[in-house]
Design a protein around this motif. Structure first.
Motif, PDB file in Angstrom:
ATOM      1  N   PHE A  84      43.798  17.491  18.784  1.00 27.90           N
ATOM      2  CA  PHE A  84      42.881  18.035  19.781  1.00 27.90           C
ATOM      3  C   PHE A  84      43.008  19.549  19.937  1.00 27.90           C
ATOM      4  O   PHE A  84      42.462  20.112  20.885  1.00 27.90           O
ATOM      5  N   SER A  85      43.726  20.208  19.025  1.00 26.84           N
ATOM      6  CA  SER A  85      43.894  21.659  19.126  1.00 26.84           C
ATOM      7  C   SER A  85      43.199  22.420  18.008  1.00 26.84           C
ATOM      8  O   SER A  85      43.223  23.648  17.997  1.00 26.84           O
ATOM      9  N   GLY A  86      42.609  21.729  17.057  1.00 25.27           N
ATOM     10  CA  GLY A  86      42.019  22.388  15.897  1.00 25.27           C
ATOM     11  C   GLY A  86      42.968  22.516  14.733  1.00 25.27           C
ATOM     12  O   GLY A  86      42.557  22.922  13.638  1.00 25.27           O
ATOM     13  N   LEU A  87      44.256  22.178  14.938  1.00 24.06           N
ATOM     14  CA  LEU A  87      45.229  22.282  13.852  1.00 24.06           C
ATOM     15  C   LEU A  87      44.934  21.278  12.745  1.00 24.06           C
ATOM     16  O   LEU A  87      45.116  21.576  11.558  1.00 24.06           O
ATOM     17  N   PHE A  88      44.465  20.095  13.115  1.00 25.93           N
ATOM     18  CA  PHE A  88      44.173  19.078  12.111  1.00 25.93           C
ATOM     19  C   PHE A  88      43.043  19.530  11.183  1.00 25.93           C
ATOM     20  O   PHE A  88      43.131  19.354   9.968  1.00 25.93           O
ATOM     21  N   GLU A  89      41.976  20.110  11.745  1.00 27.12           N
ATOM     22  CA  GLU A  89      40.876  20.593  10.906  1.00 27.12           C
ATOM     23  C   GLU A  89      41.343  21.693   9.958  1.00 27.12           C
ATOM     24  O   GLU A  89      40.922  21.747   8.794  1.00 27.12           O
TER      25      GLU A  89
END
Length: 706
Positions: free
Chosen positions: A513-518
């Motif tokens: 949910f922080s954009g780190l995965f993308e």
């Protein structure tokens, strides 16, 4: 005689820097010479403009020197951490401290070389002279866009951390941590370049990582051992143990290098192109060099190691010096190979999936494809198989000496290893990089199911029983290293239940949910780091909850059960959020794959959320059952200890308790000792003896006694 021996030692010691200097010069000459000899520079082969002679010939030289500095850093730390024993108080002895200082000097050169590689790599990637790209503002704008330049910058950060740590460290534990950081610093560059592009880049990248780590441990370790052999007067007691340990490590490293190098070559180039192409000729030359090194290593194990262990180190120095020179030349050859363009294959254009994840997908993930469409994961699959084999070896060692090991623990460990292989190498592992739902299925197996089974196997307890102790006067070995790790401040810190809970459930939200995965989705190394993180945090959490191994912070059963139930709402809420979200996580990445059987990315994400929500039921059931069984066994052990204590002291506690009740019934002060007339002198004649509830005086394990 003494004077001649001291002279020989001094000359040998002074010859070590000369040997390294000759090896460095040879490696740089090989790298630059083969690059110049290449008829088709890599920039020209890729259609890029010429970056100039300074970059064309300076880059391979600087890279060769930087890689040699890296392996010397690893070698010095390997000597300090595992090849020589520390003092009994945990601090490094003189030999280990000297190796650590040598590693500090090498790490400083490694840092400088990695920083120089950043502008050289930018110049090479843009096809511009290096003088045109110099400048802080230009590099800040360009480096994040070039993966290779970014990886060199990250490597410089690792090397700088190792340099600073080596300047301050004094203890054995610090040298182990610094060795781990140094090995990790080898991986960013290994994950880029030829191996990170083209088909099957997942296999190529994994094999190159293994290859680079094995080469660093082998080359650096040999340089460190030769340094010890050159100081026979100072390290006479340490040399036999160091040589014996390195000999076994060198054999493993050679096997890993041979297997990973062969696999990496087969991925990059067809067998037919090994003959008749410059790239194929370089691969054959590197193969011949590896075979020569294997032959020299065999002679080392056959003769020189035994003679050095007996105090005659000259054969080791002579043969080892030749081996180091061949190793350095091979490193220059490897750099030249990386600067050469592989032959172009006359095949059809790859699909989108092959370009992004490295291989094609045959169709939707049906049950048959999940079960039988396998693609073996070279890192996690190999690690699981090695862990299973090592575990069985220890079990057989216990059985050979007549010790019993529970079959349930063995089965749990083997099934846990099988779950790791299934999650990373079956159809789940094949489809996980391309579909969010399959990624989440892999995530749940690696974070929930496999760790539970692995910690129930009790591998640390098995190792402590199977590994031989060093003895009072022996050098610490694997068993003592494991014990030191369990009692280290780091182990006590990470085993805090609140920290383990935060890592286990909190990183779900921080990652997705922080954009780190993308950001991490397109990167294969980032995918490996996610899997490693899931597995380690899961094992840490369940080690505290249901683990049978020693724990720095042993929790009572009620606290363990509370820790489990504290994590349940976070997992459930995480799955619910994924199912109810209207935003697609990783839309650009998954949309770019354009898989025809995933027309609705949001529906696939909701399926992944459902898997995350529902997949916690079976692991939770296993944990609760394990806790109940462990709780009952704790009660049984407590009862047996009480029975044994009662047999030894005549049940003194129960006798004192009944005596207190008699005094209370007779009106005496319970705090006063009984009168001299006997323990029942305070009671009236004819009164019944006061006893525990039940009507009879209880002794031992509940039987009546007179």
């Amino acid at each position: 005689m003494v004077h001649s021996e001291q002279k020989a030692v001094g000359s040998t010691r002074s010859g070590q820097p000369a040997l390294v200097a000759i090896g460095v010069g040879l490696a740089a000459f090989v790298a630059a010479g083969l690059t110049a000899f290449s008829g088709t520079p890599i920039a020209q082969a890729l259609g890029l403009p010429d970056p100039g002679a300074l970059t064309t010939y300076g880059l391979p030289v600087v890279r060769t020197l930087t890689e040699i500095a890296a392996v010397l850093t690893v070698g010095g730390l390997l000597v300090a951490a595992f090849l020589v024993a520390p003092e009994r108080n945990g601090y490094l002895d003189v030999t280990g401290y000297r190796a650590l200082r040598g590693a500090a000097h090498a790490a400083g050169c490694w840092t400088l070389g990695a920083l120089l590689m950043v502008p050289l790599t930018v110049s090479d990637g843009l096809g511009r002279p290096v003088t045109d790209v110099l400048g802080f503002s230009r590099l800040v704008a360009i480096v994040p866009r070039l993966d290779v330049a970014t990886s060199w910058l990250v490597t410089a950060g690792f090397a700088l951390a190792v340099f600073a740590g080596c300047r301050m460290a004094l203890s054995w534990g610090a040298s182990v941590v610094l060795l781990a950081i140094a090995v990790a610093g080898l991986l960013p560059v290994a994950a880029t370049g030829h191996s990170a592009a083209g088909g099957s880049h997942d296999v190529a990248t994994n094999s190159l990582m293994l290859h680079v780590v094995a080469a660093a441990l082998w080359v650096g370790g040999l340089a460190g051992v030769l340094g010890l052999a050159a100081r026979r007067a100072e390290a006479a007691e340490r040399l036999p143990t160091a040589i014996t340990r390195f000999s076994g490590l060198a054999l493993v490293c050679w096997l890993v290098m041979a297997g990973s190098g062969l696999l990496n070559a087969l991925v990059r180039i067809p067998l037919a192109d090994l003959v008749g192409t410059y790239y194929g000729a370089l691969i054959l030359a590197k193969t011949v060099a590896l075979l020569v090194l294997g032959a020299i290593g065999y002679q080392q194990r056959r003769r020189a190691v035994a003679e050095a262990a007996a105090g005659r180190g000259r054969p080791l120095l002579r043969l080892g010096s030749v081996e180091v020179l061949v190793m350095f030349a091979t490193m220059g050859l490897a750099v030249a190979l990386g600067r050469s363009a592989p032959p172009v294959r006359g095949v059809a254009s790859p699909s989108r999936a092959e370009v992004v994840i490295g291989y094609d997908l045959a169709g939707p993930p049906t049950l048959l494809r999940i079960l039988f469409d396998w693609r073996f994961d070279l890192l996690f699959g190999t690690a699981a198989l090695v862990a299973a084999g090592l575990y069985l070896r220890w079990v057989l060692r216990l059985a050979a000496r007549g010790d019993r090991w529970p079959a349930g623990r063995t089965a749990s460990w083997l099934v846990g290893c099988a779950m790791v292989v299934f999650a990373t190498s079956s159809g789940i592992g094949r489809y996980a990089p391309a579909m969010f739902s399959m990624h989440m299925a892999q995530h749940m197996i690696m974070a929930m199911l496999a760790p539970i089974l692995l910690v129930l196997g009790g591998p640390v307890t098995l190792a402590l029983r199977a590994l031989p102790p060093a003895g009072r006067d022996g050098d610490p070995g694997a068993r003592e290293w494991l014990q030191s790790a369990l009692h280290s401040p780091l182990a006590r810190w990470v085993s805090h239940p609140l920290l383990a809970l935060a890592l286990f459930v909190g990183t779900y939200y921080a990652l997705y949910f922080s954009g780190l995965f993308e950001y991490a989705l397109p990167s294969h190394p980032a995918h490996l780091l996610m899997l490693l993180h899931f597995t380690l945090t899961g094992m840490l959490f369940f080690w505290l909850v249901i683990g049978v191994d020693p724990v720095p912070r042993r929790l009572p059963p009620v606290a363990r059960l509370g820790l489990v139930f504290a994590s349940v709402p976070f997992h459930a809420f995480f799955g619910v959020v994924l199912m109810s979200s209207k935003d697609v996580i990783g839309r650009e990445y998954y949309g770019g794959l354009a898989l025809p059987w995933v027309p609705n990315l949001l529906a696939d994400q909701k399926l992944g959320g459902g898997l995350a929500w529902a997949s916690g039921e079976l692991p939770l059931l296993i944990v609760v059952v394990a806790l109940v069984v462990q709780w009952s066994r704790i009660d049984e052990r407590s009862a047996r200890r009480a029975d044994r204590r009662a047999e030894l002291d005549g049940d003194a506690d129960l006798v004192a308790y009944n005596a207190m009740l008699r005094r209370m019934a007779g009106g005496a002060d319970p705090s006063e000792p009984p009168a001299a007339g006997g323990e029942g002198s305070g009671s009236k004649p004819g009164d019944a003896d006061p006893v525990r509830p039940g009507g009879v005086e209880q002794r031992g394990s509940g039987t009546a006694g007179g």
